[in-house]
Design a protein around this motif. Sequence first.
Motif, PDB file in Angstrom:
ATOM      1  N   GLY A  87       0.803  -1.212   0.000  1.00  0.00           N
ATOM      2  CA  GLY A  87       0.000   0.000   0.000  1.00  0.00           C
ATOM      3  C   GLY A  87       0.835   1.262   0.000  1.00  0.00           C
ATOM      4  O   GLY A  87       0.316   2.354   0.185  1.00  0.00           O
ATOM      5  N   THR A  88       2.139   1.104  -0.196  1.00  0.00           N
ATOM      6  CA  THR A  88       3.029   2.254  -0.330  1.00  0.00           C
ATOM      7  C   THR A  88       3.674   2.170  -1.702  1.00  0.00           C
ATOM      8  O   THR A  88       3.571   1.153  -2.389  1.00  0.00           O
ATOM      9  N   ASP A  89       4.339   3.210  -2.077  1.00  0.00           N
ATOM     10  CA  ASP A  89       5.042   3.219  -3.357  1.00  0.00           C
ATOM     11  C   ASP A  89       6.499   2.865  -3.151  1.00  0.00           C
ATOM     12  O   ASP A  89       7.392   3.677  -3.322  1.00  0.00           O
ATOM     13  N   GLY A  90       6.732   1.613  -2.723  1.00  0.00           N
ATOM     14  CA  GLY A  90       8.089   1.110  -2.604  1.00  0.00           C
ATOM     15  C   GLY A  90       8.743   1.265  -1.248  1.00  0.00           C
ATOM     16  O   GLY A  90       9.927   0.970  -1.102  1.00  0.00           O
ATOM     17  N   ALA A  91       8.031   1.694  -0.233  1.00  0.00           N
ATOM     18  CA  ALA A  91       8.624   1.815   1.098  1.00  0.00           C
ATOM     19  C   ALA A  91       8.815   0.429   1.711  1.00  0.00           C
ATOM     20  O   ALA A  91       8.153  -0.534   1.337  1.00  0.00           O
ATOM     21  N   SER A  92       9.743   0.356   2.651  1.00  0.00           N
ATOM     22  CA  SER A  92       9.966  -0.901   3.358  1.00  0.00           C
ATOM     23  C   SER A  92      10.267  -0.635   4.826  1.00  0.00           C
ATOM     24  O   SER A  92      10.620   0.480   5.210  1.00  0.00           O
ATOM     25  N   GLU A 171       6.375 -11.079   0.038  1.00  0.00           N
ATOM     26  CA  GLU A 171       5.076 -10.513  -0.330  1.00  0.00           C
ATOM     27  C   GLU A 171       4.787  -9.166   0.310  1.00  0.00           C
ATOM     28  O   GLU A 171       3.914  -8.436  -0.155  1.00  0.00           O
ATOM     29  N   GLY A 172       5.475  -8.838   1.400  1.00  0.00           N
ATOM     30  CA  GLY A 172       5.234  -7.583   2.092  1.00  0.00           C
ATOM     31  C   GLY A 172       4.219  -7.722   3.215  1.00  0.00           C
ATOM     32  O   GLY A 172       3.605  -8.781   3.402  1.00  0.00           O
ATOM     33  N   ILE A 173       4.060  -6.641   3.965  1.00  0.00           N
ATOM     34  CA  ILE A 173       3.105  -6.592   5.068  1.00  0.00           C
ATOM     35  C   ILE A 173       2.297  -5.303   4.969  1.00  0.00           C
ATOM     36  O   ILE A 173       2.747  -4.316   4.402  1.00  0.00           O
ATOM     37  N   GLY A 174       1.107  -5.344   5.543  1.00  0.00           N
ATOM     38  CA  GLY A 174       0.241  -4.172   5.597  1.00  0.00           C
ATOM     39  C   GLY A 174       0.448  -3.395   6.882  1.00  0.00           C
ATOM     40  O   GLY A 174       1.227  -3.779   7.764  1.00  0.00           O
ATOM     41  N   VAL A 175      -0.287  -2.318   6.994  1.00  0.00           N
ATOM     42  CA  VAL A 175      -0.139  -1.431   8.153  1.00  0.00           C
ATOM     43  C   VAL A 175      -0.495  -2.146   9.456  1.00  0.00           C
ATOM     44  O   VAL A 175       0.170  -1.944  10.477  1.00  0.00           O
ATOM     45  N   ASP A 176      -1.519  -3.005   9.452  1.00  0.00           N
ATOM     46  CA  ASP A 176      -1.905  -3.703  10.685  1.00  0.00           C
ATOM     47  C   ASP A 176      -0.784  -4.602  11.183  1.00  0.00           C
ATOM     48  O   ASP A 176      -0.496  -4.644  12.377  1.00  0.00           O
ATOM     49  N   ARG A 177      -0.136  -5.309  10.277  1.00  0.00           N
ATOM     50  CA  ARG A 177       0.966  -6.196  10.679  1.00  0.00           C
ATOM     51  C   ARG A 177       2.156  -5.389  11.186  1.00  0.00           C
ATOM     52  O   ARG A 177       2.774  -5.764  12.189  1.00  0.00           O
ATOM     53  N   LEU A 178       2.497  -4.284  10.531  1.00  0.00           N
ATOM     54  CA  LEU A 178       3.604  -3.458  11.008  1.00  0.00           C
ATOM     55  C   LEU A 178       3.312  -2.930  12.409  1.00  0.00           C
ATOM     56  O   LEU A 178       4.175  -2.986  13.294  1.00  0.00           O
ATOM     57  N   LEU A 179       2.090  -2.462  12.635  1.00  0.00           N
ATOM     58  CA  LEU A 179       1.745  -1.956  13.964  1.00  0.00           C
ATOM     59  C   LEU A 179       1.790  -3.072  15.010  1.00  0.00           C
ATOM     60  O   LEU A 179       2.198  -2.842  16.152  1.00  0.00           O
ATOM     61  N   ALA A 180       1.406  -4.291  14.635  1.00  0.00           N
ATOM     62  CA  ALA A 180       1.483  -5.428  15.556  1.00  0.00           C
ATOM     63  C   ALA A 180       2.945  -5.751  15.876  1.00  0.00           C
ATOM     64  O   ALA A 180       3.283  -6.052  17.031  1.00  0.00           O
ATOM     65  N   ILE A 181       3.822  -5.688  14.871  1.00  0.00           N
ATOM     66  CA  ILE A 181       5.255  -5.922  15.113  1.00  0.00           C
ATOM     67  C   ILE A 181       5.804  -4.873  16.065  1.00  0.00           C
ATOM     68  O   ILE A 181       6.513  -5.198  17.025  1.00  0.00           O
ATOM     69  N   TYR A 182       5.483  -3.609  15.816  1.00  0.00           N
ATOM     70  CA  TYR A 182       5.934  -2.558  16.731  1.00  0.00           C
ATOM     71  C   TYR A 182       5.460  -2.833  18.161  1.00  0.00           C
ATOM     72  O   TYR A 182       6.221  -2.696  19.118  1.00  0.00           O
ATOM     73  N   ALA A 183       4.196  -3.223  18.312  1.00  0.00           N
ATOM     74  CA  ALA A 183       3.644  -3.479  19.655  1.00  0.00           C
ATOM     75  C   ALA A 183       4.393  -4.618  20.347  1.00  0.00           C
ATOM     76  O   ALA A 183       4.662  -4.544  21.551  1.00  0.00           O
ATOM     77  N   LEU A 184       4.759  -5.664  19.596  1.00  0.00           N
ATOM     78  CA  LEU A 184       5.517  -6.775  20.174  1.00  0.00           C
ATOM     79  C   LEU A 184       6.871  -6.314  20.718  1.00  0.00           C
ATOM     80  O   LEU A 184       7.431  -6.928  21.608  1.00  0.00           O
ATOM     81  N   HIS A 185       7.390  -5.228  20.161  1.00  0.00           N
ATOM     82  CA  HIS A 185       8.693  -4.708  20.558  1.00  0.00           C
ATOM     83  C   HIS A 185       8.573  -3.486  21.469  1.00  0.00           C
ATOM     84  O   HIS A 185       9.522  -2.703  21.599  1.00  0.00           O
ATOM     85  N   GLY A 186       7.413  -3.305  22.101  1.00  0.00           N
ATOM     86  CA  GLY A 186       7.252  -2.248  23.090  1.00  0.00           C
ATOM     87  C   GLY A 186       6.919  -0.892  22.537  1.00  0.00           C
ATOM     88  O   GLY A 186       7.129   0.124  23.211  1.00  0.00           O
TER      89      GLY A 186
END
Length: 195
Positions: A87-92, A171-186
């Motif tokens: 959902g971004t233009d090439g961001a990672s 395949e990449g991840i969406g915003v929900d998965r990125l936010l979940a990863i951040y939450a796992l790391h405090g």
Amino acid sequence: MSTGLFGSLDPRWRRLQGHEVHCASCGQKHAGIFDLACAMPEHWNGSEDYVPNAEALSSRHFLSEDFCIRDGSDFFVRCVLDIPLIGTDGASFGYGVWSTLSEKNFRLYTESFDSGNQGDLGPWFGWFSNRLKGYPDTLNLKCQVRPRSNRRRPLIELEATDHPLVAEQREGIGVDRLLAIYALHGHDLRPAILD
């Protein structure tokens, strides 16, 4: 129609990138997408204090910001595992992680490190050397270490398996998965980003 790097598919990308967000978990303010890092390889059994990179050429047991040798026989380099953001233009999003290298490739990498001309080295086989939260065990996944020039840390490309981390890198991840990863790391940014 795109609206910049954080495209038009999910407005939460723009909210995350365009605003400073107060993190209720860690108490800090975060602006935009930020990477997460593992301070050391999982196998490291010494002090967590970094020593200068120059010790890589003469030590048998040390940890620096970029290199690690354990007991004179295990050799590690800090790398970046990039995961595309859907959902971004090439961001990672990047994980700062560690991989093994053979002693020969480790020496070649460390001896050429200061030159910044490493883009033609590799790729080299390695074993992924960290356990990442939110995944089945990631330790010892097979990978390729791809050195880059201009003193940028090498990229890690995981070898094809059915492991979820491999699928996310492919395949990449969406915003929900990125936010979940951040939450796992405090860093739970979800209350500030999600409607």
